[in-house]
Design an enzyme around this catalytic site. Structure first.
Site, mmCIF file in Angstrom:
data_model
loop_
_atom_site.group_PDB
_atom_site.id
_atom_site.type_symbol
_atom_site.label_atom_id
_atom_site.label_comp_id
_atom_site.label_asym_id
_atom_site.label_seq_id
_atom_site.Cartn_x
_atom_site.Cartn_y
_atom_site.Cartn_z
ATOM 1 C CB SER A 141 -1.114 -0.345 1.306
ATOM 2 O OG SER A 141 -2.184 1.031 0.978
ATOM 3 C CG ASP A 267 -7.158 -2.387 -3.837
ATOM 4 O OD1 ASP A 267 -8.232 -1.813 -2.571
ATOM 5 O OD2 ASP A 267 -6.124 -2.242 -3.370
ATOM 6 C CG HIS A 296 -5.586 -1.951 -0.175
ATOM 7 N ND1 HIS A 296 -5.312 -1.170 -1.452
ATOM 8 C CD2 HIS A 296 -5.216 -1.499 0.978
ATOM 9 C CE1 HIS A 296 -4.592 -0.385 -0.749
ATOM 10 N NE2 HIS A 296 -4.417 -0.466 1.721
#
Length: 319
Positions: A141, A267, A296
């Site tokens: 991320s 996502d 995610h």
């Protein structure tokens, strides 16, 4: 490089983005990882804590792991990767960004998606250990954006860096922030914002010349936080300036080491701009995989080894 055809097939119950994302963030547990903490003193007077875990036998390979927004080196997406790589004769150096190790950092600034100067400091520290011939970087991320930006923004990468892996990478920070602020992601945005504001509160007393209670109370959204704190604390004009300059998308064409990006198509944290198809097709070093599922950082797979962790290991072993 041609787009990689994904082979990821989640359990039937984990196909929904919300389910895979929340389960992976809140319910997953990884046991058996023994971490040893070391502190890196930075040139600006601050510090970064890193948590090491080691292969059973002495190794000349190491993976540097970078967590996401308000994460740390104990999150299961970090310890899961550490465990798998340790079992395959690779040491792991799990980074806690400034202020994320459970100890407040010393300066007004902290960390952000584009703070590659801190990653560079960690890499230099790792190299000073003087026994690693191969270094891999895996970012998750926010950490994925940082890893990709680092790999593409400079032409003087240490020769020991052999590969980069980016998971659920918000390649376009403005697009990703807009996605997070959609109604369907409101629960995530509220949770992130609460953590960020709680961490900012002690700085009111430490740095009253930089921020006031009125400033803190004006923060109602993630964009507000980046306008009031992130941008000002790290040398950007405002949130938009930060998003533009820190996004890794613009640096992808210049990446010269083998790089794997895995971004799930479902996502909800990512916008269309976060899927760099054109860049991957034009750069032979860039490998882009876009599984249909995964949410995610939610690539749930068999025996508590996540698909993205296994793919990362396979990727570096094929070099």
């Amino acid at each position: 490089m041609p787009i990689i055809e994904s082979t990821y097939k989640p359990p039937f119950w984990a196909k929904k983005s919300f389910t895979s994302t929340v389960f992976s963030g809140l319910a997953r547990r990884v046991k058996g990882v023994v971490q040893t903490r070391e502190r890196i003193d930075l040139d600006d007077g601050d510090f970064i804590d890193v948590d090491w875990s080691y292969a059973e036998n002495p190794s000349d390979r190491v993976i540097i792991l970078l967590h996401g927004l308000e994460g740390n080196a104990q999150r299961p997406y970090i310890t899961g990767a550490s465990k798998l790589f340790n079992q395959n004769e690779v040491d792991a150096c799990a980074v806690n960004f400034r202020g994320c190790s459970g100890v407040p950092n010393k300066l007004y600034r902290s960390y952000h998606s584009g703070a590659t100067e801190d990653l560079d400091a960690v890499i230099k520290y790792v190299l000073e250990k003087n026994r690693y011939k191969e270094i891999y970087i895996k970012g998750i991320s926010l950490g994925a954006n940082m890893a990709l930006k680092y790999a593409g923004e400079r032409n003087d990468l240490p020769k020991e860096i052999k590969a980069v892996v980016a998971i659920s990478a918000p390649c376009d920070l403005k697009g990703s922030c807009d996605a997070l602020m959609h109604l369907k992601n409101r629960h995530y945005a509220i949770r992130f914002l609460a953590h960020l504001k709680d961490k900012l509160k002690p700085k009111l007393e430490q740095f009253p010349q930089n921020i006031s209670l009125r400033d803190l109370n004006s923060i109602k959204s993630l964009v507000d936080f980046d306008n009031v704190y992130t941008s000002k604390a790290h040398g950007f004009k405002d949130a938009i300036d930060y998003y533009e300059k820190a996004s890794c998308l613009q640096f992808l064409p210049n990446i010269k080491v083998p790089t794997l990006i895995i971004n799930a198509l479902n996502d909800s944290f990512l916008s269309a701009e976060c899927y760099p198809v054109k860049e991957a097709k034009q750069n032979p070093n860039l490998h882009l995989e876009m599984p249909k599922y995964g949410g995610h950082v939610g690539f749930i797979d068999k025996r508590n080894v996540y698909y993205n962790e296994r793919k990362a290991l396979d990727f570096i072993n094929q070099l």
